[in-house]
Design an enzyme around this catalytic site. Structure first.
Site, PDB file in Angstrom:
ATOM      1  CE  LYS A   1      -7.635   6.913  -2.975  1.00 52.99           C
ATOM      2  NZ  LYS A   1      -8.471   7.824  -2.084  1.00 52.99           N
TER       3      LYS A   1
ATOM      4  CG  ASP B   1      -1.872  -1.180   1.138  1.00 53.62           C
ATOM      5  OD1 ASP B   1      -2.379  -1.629   0.238  1.00 53.62           O
ATOM      6  OD2 ASP B   1      -2.221  -1.523   2.450  1.00 53.62           O
TER       7      ASP B   1
ATOM      8  CG  MET C   1      -8.470   6.353   7.445  1.00 55.24           C
ATOM      9  SD  MET C   1      -8.701   5.072   6.098  1.00 55.24           S
ATOM     10  CE  MET C   1      -9.862   4.041   7.285  1.00 55.24           C
TER      11      MET C   1
END
Length: 494
Positions: free
Chosen positions: A58, A36, A171
């Site tokens: 990402k 990740d 988050m």
């Protein structure tokens, strides 16, 4: 059953050294690493350089891979018979979708194992000085993801507001106003302590403390940014932050060079509390079909000295010895000359101790020392980079020293479309080629950034780019760079 295996490894949260020993050992044997973007890229150093590394998070503005695609990658690589490590931020089963990956592996008949990781839900508050539980104050902790709409729905917030323990929202920064409003509306006292920890478990972490009444305003004023964790409850009023002061706490350092060098220097700076930006735009290209090197090593008895001028060269030398199955006992009559402590350190890991190290770590000083030491009937084998310093061989030639200069690798500059202005407190350069590649890639340095370099040759390269304000490390190695930065920071504090 297929011979391929998949290890779902929790990378821990934040800095690379929070991974478990078991996770580290899995990385060492991995043939494929699927990772990740939230994992510290220094973790990839634990894997072999030959391992395939696939980023599925990402990165650079691209969207992360869909979970289905990640599952397919794991299955496909395992079916090739590979040992695969799925490196996941935090713990695989704490909002890490590890359960979905396990189900996919089960359905495909792939062998797997799960390696726990340190979850950010516990570690980030802890490293910020907040215990998620405390006797007689908070006897439970509730971990909630604020990333999905479901967990911030009014009916769910209503239930969270009734809980007596600590609430940890992962988050959830973008939905902070909704969370706060929902908790207060449903009965949580406005005076309830709240803390927001951004970039938790990294050297660059920051903590905003307040109450449900004022935390939104404080978060906006402090420009809190994701990734962040929100802690709600009486324990958020504690501050059990570490009291051991690190010499480079809150100092930003941009580290340039090859990935190997920047990661080595970066790790040591991070251990001292610095915030690191590794700009590793240089890569090492080892020459695979190197007949000249193989012939020299197979006829090592023809040489009296082996000269190594870099850590890269030393590692390639050891690697090639193994590939050729040459016993180190064949080196018993050969002396080693190296340019510095870093290169000597690589050899020492394999039980080889350098005989010659110049007091000043430069090619000129190494050349002069060899010229004074090597006898007329002795021969030298030099193993180094394609564009190694001509000064070394010129000194040997002028002194009538017999030598073979074998090129074992090249340093290549990688184009960087994200080149920008470096605004860190310090930037480091370890070679003239690194300086040239830096500016050729389009980078610039802000006026407030101090420059630290290794040696006069690197300094000369800086001067060629109209840079006149820099500091040269007293010793031409990683330790010298670190000590130069620490010394300068102390002067600034005084």
């Amino acid at each position: 059953m297929n011979k391929g295996k998949v290890y779902l490894v929790g990378a821990g949260c934040g800095d690379y050294d929070l991974i478990t020993l078991r996770g580290q050992n899995c990385l060492k044997k991995a043939e494929v690493v699927v990772y990740d973007s939230l994992t510290d890229k220094l973790l990839l150093e634990y894997a072999d350089s030959s391992a395939e590394k696939i980023c599925v998070g990402k990165r650079a503005g691209r969207h992360s891979e869909k979970q289905e695609n990640i599952n397919e990658i794991l299955i496909a690589k395992a079916k090739e018979g590979k040992t695969v490590v799925r490196l996941k931020g935090g713990d695989p089963f704490v909002f890490g979708r590890g359960g979905e990956e396990v189900q996919a592996l089960q359905n495909a008949g792939i062998q797997y194992e799960v390696v726990p990781g340190i979850s950010s839900a516990i570690a980030v508050p802890e490293l910020a000085g907040i215990p998620v539980t405390h006797r007689n104050l908070s006897r439970s902790v509730h971990i909630i993801t604020g990333h999905t709409a479901q967990d911030t729905l009014p009916e769910n917030i209503r239930e969270y507001a009734k809980l007596d323990g600590t609430l940890v929202f992962l988050m959830g920064l973008r939905k902070l106003p909704e969370i706060v409003s929902g908790l207060v509306t449903n009965g949580k006292n406005e005076s309830t302590p709240v803390a927001i920890v951004s970039n938790g478990a990294y050297a660059k972490d920051s903590t905003v403390r307040g109450t449900l009444k004022n935390i939104c305003q404080l978060a906006e004023q402090s420009k809190a940014e994701p990734p962040a964790i929100i802690i709600v409850g009486e324990v958020a009023g504690f501050d059990f932050s570490a009291t051991i002061e690190k010499p480079l706490k809150n100092i930003n350092v941009a580290v340039t060079g090859t990935h190997k060098l920047s990661s080595k220097l970066g790790r040591e700076l991070m251990a001292l509390g610095a915030r690191i930006n590794c700009i590793d735009y240089l890569s090492v290209k080892e020459y695979q079909q190197n007949t000249q090197l193989d012939n020299a090593l197979q006829n090592i008895d023809n040489y009296n000295y082996i000269v190594l001028t870099s850590m890269n060269g030393a590692e390639i030398f050891i690697k090639r010895l193994r590939a050729l199955k040459l016993d180190v006992r064949k080196l018993c009559n050969v002396k080693f000359a190296v340019i510095g402590s870093g290169t000597a350190g690589v050899l020492e890991k394999y039980g080889i101790f350098a005989d010659i190290i110049p007091k000043v770590y430069t090619s000129v000083d190494l050349g002069n020392l060899l010229a004074d030491t090597v006898k007329a009937d002795e021969r030298v084998l030099i193993m180094r980079a394609e564009n190694g310093s001509r000064e070394l061989t010129q000194i040997l030639s002028d002194s009538n020293v017999s030598y073979d200069d074998v090129k074992t690798y090249d340093i290549l500059s990688e184009k960087n479309s994200e080149a920008s202005t470096i605004t860190a407190d310090y930037i480091t350069f370890a070679s003239s080629s690194g300086v040239n590649a830096f500016f050729e890639s389009g980078y610039t340095i802000s006026d407030n950034t101090k420059i630290v370099c290794i040696g006069e040759i690197t300094a000369k390269a800086l001067s060629s780019h109209n840079i006149s304000d820099y500091k040269i490390a007293r010793t031409k190695d990683v330790v010298g760079i670190i000590n130069t930065i620490i010394s300068d920071v102390k002067k600034r504090v005084v």
